[in-house]
Design a protein around this motif. Structure first.
Motif, PDB file in Angstrom:
ATOM      1  N   SER A 170       0.824  -1.204   0.000  1.00 43.33           N
ATOM      2  CA  SER A 170       0.000   0.000   0.000  1.00 43.33           C
ATOM      3  C   SER A 170       0.856   1.252   0.000  1.00 43.33           C
ATOM      4  O   SER A 170       0.546   2.235  -0.687  1.00 43.33           O
ATOM      5  N   GLY A 173       1.978   2.059  -3.384  1.00 46.90           N
ATOM      6  CA  GLY A 173       0.933   2.727  -4.142  1.00 46.90           C
ATOM      7  C   GLY A 173       0.826   4.199  -3.801  1.00 46.90           C
ATOM      8  O   GLY A 173       0.656   5.048  -4.691  1.00 46.90           O
ATOM      9  N   ALA A 176       3.681   5.998  -5.424  1.00 47.54           N
ATOM     10  CA  ALA A 176       3.424   6.163  -6.858  1.00 47.54           C
ATOM     11  C   ALA A 176       2.517   7.355  -7.113  1.00 47.54           C
ATOM     12  O   ALA A 176       2.724   8.123  -8.059  1.00 47.54           O
ATOM     13  N   ASN A 215      -6.418  -2.484  -0.337  1.00 50.25           N
ATOM     14  CA  ASN A 215      -5.721  -2.629  -1.616  1.00 50.25           C
ATOM     15  C   ASN A 215      -6.028  -1.507  -2.600  1.00 50.25           C
ATOM     16  O   ASN A 215      -5.460  -1.466  -3.690  1.00 50.25           O
ATOM     17  N   ASP A 216      -6.912  -0.581  -2.229  1.00 44.22           N
ATOM     18  CA  ASP A 216      -7.210   0.561  -3.092  1.00 44.22           C
ATOM     19  C   ASP A 216      -5.957   1.387  -3.371  1.00 44.22           C
ATOM     20  O   ASP A 216      -5.846   2.008  -4.432  1.00 44.22           O
ATOM     21  N   ALA A 217      -5.019   1.410  -2.420  1.00 40.54           N
ATOM     22  CA  ALA A 217      -3.784   2.172  -2.625  1.00 40.54           C
ATOM     23  C   ALA A 217      -2.987   1.606  -3.791  1.00 40.54           C
ATOM     24  O   ALA A 217      -2.419   2.360  -4.597  1.00 40.54           O
ATOM     25  N   VAL A 218      -2.925   0.285  -3.918  1.00 40.62           N
ATOM     26  CA  VAL A 218      -2.202  -0.337  -5.023  1.00 40.62           C
ATOM     27  C   VAL A 218      -2.883  -0.005  -6.345  1.00 40.62           C
ATOM     28  O   VAL A 218      -2.226   0.353  -7.334  1.00 40.62           O
ATOM     29  N   GLY A 221      -2.261   3.721  -7.216  1.00 38.44           N
ATOM     30  CA  GLY A 221      -0.885   3.960  -7.631  1.00 38.44           C
ATOM     31  C   GLY A 221      -0.637   3.521  -9.063  1.00 38.44           C
ATOM     32  O   GLY A 221      -0.014   4.241  -9.856  1.00 38.44           O
ATOM     33  N   LEU A 222      -1.120   2.339  -9.442  1.00 40.69           N
ATOM     34  CA  LEU A 222      -0.946   1.842 -10.802  1.00 40.69           C
ATOM     35  C   LEU A 222      -1.698   2.705 -11.809  1.00 40.69           C
ATOM     36  O   LEU A 222      -1.172   3.029 -12.885  1.00 40.69           O
ATOM     37  N   ALA A 250      -3.859  -2.447 -12.714  1.00 39.68           N
ATOM     38  CA  ALA A 250      -4.785  -1.810 -11.773  1.00 39.68           C
ATOM     39  C   ALA A 250      -6.124  -2.521 -11.776  1.00 39.68           C
ATOM     40  O   ALA A 250      -6.727  -2.758 -10.716  1.00 39.68           O
TER      41      ALA A 250
END
Length: 468
Positions: A170, A173, A176, A215-218, A221-222, A250
Motif C-alpha cells: 500500500s 501505491g 506512486a 488494496n485501493d492504494a495499489v 498507484g498503478l 490496476a
C-alpha cells in the motif's frame, strides 16, 4: 493558523488515532460482534472513542485548513509523511479486511481457488480473525492482488509479517501517487502542492490506506502512474503500451479501474491508435496474469459478492431501503433495494457515456479526459450498490489534480472519516433506521440545490441599462 501549527495539529491527530488503534483497533483478538455501546463499556472504552473522535477531528481540521496554503511540494510531502508513516507500525484499524487478504493469500498457496471457495475451505490458519460475514464468501479482487497476498504470507512468515508486507505494498501505491500526481496537476493547471495535499494528507489516507491496509492504494498507484505515462507519451507507442499494461494491472487488483480506460484512451491522442495500444496493453496484462496465476477469469463474476451488504452509505441503497420501509407498511415482503440498485447501474452507464462524449468534444481533450476520469470514478462511487469510506479516495485523488472545485468531495471525506470505529465497525450498520430515510432526504435536498444552481448559472446575464 500558521503552517507549523497545521503540520503539528495533524500530527497530534495521527498520534491519537494510533493510540486508539493500539487500545481498540481491529486486533486479531478483538470482539467481532462489538458495537459502539460495547466498546464504550469495555476496557479503555471512553479513551478509545475519545482518541478516535479527537484524532480524526484534528486531522480533518488541519487538512481542511491547509488546502490552499501549502507552500511547496516538499513541504506537503514531509507533512504527509509525518501524518501517515506512524500508521505503518500501528495495529490494523478501521477494517478487518486485511485478515481476509492474508487468508486468501494462504488459500492460493495451498492450491485452493479463492474465486470458488471462502476462507473456511482451507480452513485458514487465522480464520478466527476474519469477520463472520466473509468466511464463506469468495474474493472480489483480481489475480494480481491474490499474488501479492500470497507473497505477503510467504515472505511475512506469520500474521504480523504478512500484514506488514501488505502495508508496504500500500505504501508503494501511495508513493506512486506522490510521484505521478504533480505532472498531471501541472497539465491541468492545478498547483501540484495543492493536488498532493488533497490526495495524500486527508484523514482517510493513514488510517484506511496504510493502517487498515486496503488494496485501493495499489490500484490507485498503478492507475495514476498509467495516466502519467499517457500525458508524457506524446502519443508514442513505446509509452502507451506500458501505460495500458499498468491500467491492466490496476484492473487486476480491483475491477473499478476499468472505468478509467476509455478516458485514458481519449487522453492519449488519435482514438484508433490509442485504443489499440492502450487497450492491447491492458488486455495483454490481464491475460498474462490470468494464465500465469492459474486463476483464470473467475474473479470477474466474483466482484458482485459485496452487494449482499445493505447499508445506506450507498445512495441507491439508501433510497431502496427507504422505499422498502414505506412499502412494508402495505406488503411485508416488499423490497425495493434490488430494483433501485439496478436502475442506478443503468444511470451509471449513461453517465459514463455522457462524461466521455463531453470530454471528446472539449478543446483540450487531454485535460478534459483526465477530469472526466475523475468524474467517472465519482459517479461510480455514488451509484454503486456499496460505498465504503475509503472508496472516496478513488475520485478524490484525480479530482485533486484536475479541478479546484473540491469542497464537496472534501466534505464527504471528512464525514466518512468519522463513520468507522477503530475496530472496523461501521456506524451505518447500527442505525439503518432512521439512517436510510435521513440519507434519502439529504440526497433529495442536495439534488434540488444542485439543479437550482445549475439552472441559475445557465440563465443569461442581463445587459446593464444604458442612458444617454
Amino acid at each position: 493558523m500558521s503552517l507549523t501549527g497545521i503540520r503539528y495539529l495533524g500530527l497530534a491527530g495521527t498520534v491519537l488515532l494510533v493510540i486508539g488503534g493500539r487500545l481498540g483497533g481491529a486486533l486479531p483478538t478483538a470482539d467481532l460482534d462489538a458495537t459502539p455501546a460495547s466498546v464504550a463499556r469495555g476496557p479503555h472504552g471512553l479513551l478509545i472513542l475519545a482518541c478516535w473522535l479527537v484524532g480524526t477531528g484534528l486531522q480533518a481540521y488541519a487538512w481542511w485548513s491547509g488546502r490552499d496554503r501549502a507552500p511547496s511540494v516538499r513541504w506537503v510531502l514531509v507533512t504527509a509523511a509525518l501524518w501517515t508513516l506512524p500508521f505503518l507500525l500501528a495495529p490494523p484499524m478501521g477494517s478487518r479486511d486485511v485478515y481476509s487478504y492474508v487468508c486468501q493469500g494462504e488459500m492460493f498457496r495451498h492450491g485452493i481457488d479463492p474465486y470458488r471457495h471462502g476462507v473456511n475451505a482451507l480452513p485458514c490458519t487465522w480464520i478466527d480473525t476474519v469477520s463472520m460475514n466473509w468466511r464463506d464468501t469468495v474474493t472480489p479482487y483480481g489475480p494480481l492482488f491474490i499474488l501479492i497476498a500470497a507473497a505477503a504470507v510467504a515472505v511475512g512468515g506469520g500474521l504480523a509479517g504478512a500484514v506488514l508486507i501488505l502495508r508496504l505494498a500500500s505504501l508503494a501505491g501511495i508513493v506512486a501517487v506522490a510521484v505521478a500526481l504533480p505532472p498531471l496537476a501541472r497539465r491541468c493547471g492545478i498547483p501540484p502542492q495543492r493536488a498532493l495535499w488533497l490526495a495524500l494528507a486527508g484523514p482517510l489516507v493513514g488510517a484506511h490506506l496504510l493502517a487498515a491496509p486496503h488494496n485501493d492504494a495499489v490500484m490507485l498507484g498503478l492507475a495514476v502512474a498509467a495516466l502519467l505515462l499517457i500525458v508524457r507519451s506524446g502519443a508514442r507507442t513505446s509509452w502507451l503500451l506500458p501505460a495500458g499494461a499498468l491500467l491492466g494491472l490496476a484492473i487486476s487488483v480491483k475491477l473499478t479501474a476499468l472505468v478509467i480506460v476509455p478516458f485514458a484512451i481519449l487522453a492519449a491522442g488519435p482514438l484508433r491508435r490509442a485504443a489499440v495500444t492502450i487497450g492491447g496493453g491492458a488486455a495483454a496484462a490481464l491475460m498474462s496474469l490470468a494464465v500465469a496465476s492459474g486463476l483464470g477469469w473467475g474473479w470477474i463474476p466474483a466482484t458482485g459478492v459485496g452487494t449482499s451488504m445493505i447499508q445506506f452509505t450507498s445512495p441507491p441503497t439508501a433510497v431502496g431501503m427507504t422505499l422498502t420501509y414505506l412499502g412494508k407498511t402495505v406488503h411485508p415482503g416488499f423490497d425495493a433495494v434490488p430494483v433501485v440498485r439496478a436502475l442506478a447501474v443503468v444511470l451509471l452507464a449513461a453517465t459514463l457515456a455522457y462524461l466521455w462524449w463531453r470530454a471528446h468534444r472539449a478543446p483540450d481533450r487531454t485535460r478534459a479526459a483526465l477530469h472526466g476520469a475523475a468524474l467517472a470514478l465519482a459517479a461510480t462511487v455514488l451509484l454503486a450498490p456499496v460505498l465504503h469510506p475509503w472508496y472516496l479516495l478513488w475520485p478524490l485523488t484525480l479530482l485533486a489534480a484536475t479541478t479546484r472545485r473540491t469542497t464537496a468531495i472534501m466534505a464527504a471525506t471528512v464525514v466518512c472519516a468519522f463513520s468507522v470505529l477503530p475496530d472496523g465497525g461501521g456506524l451505518a450498520r447500527f442505525v439503518k433506521f432512521p439512517g436510510a430515510p435521513i440519507a434519502t432526504v439529504l440526497l433529495v435536498v442536495l439534488l434540488i440545490v444542485a439543479v437550482r444552481r445549475r439552472t441559475g448559472s445557465a440563465q443569461p446575464t442581463p445587459e446593464p441599462a444604458t442612458f444617454p
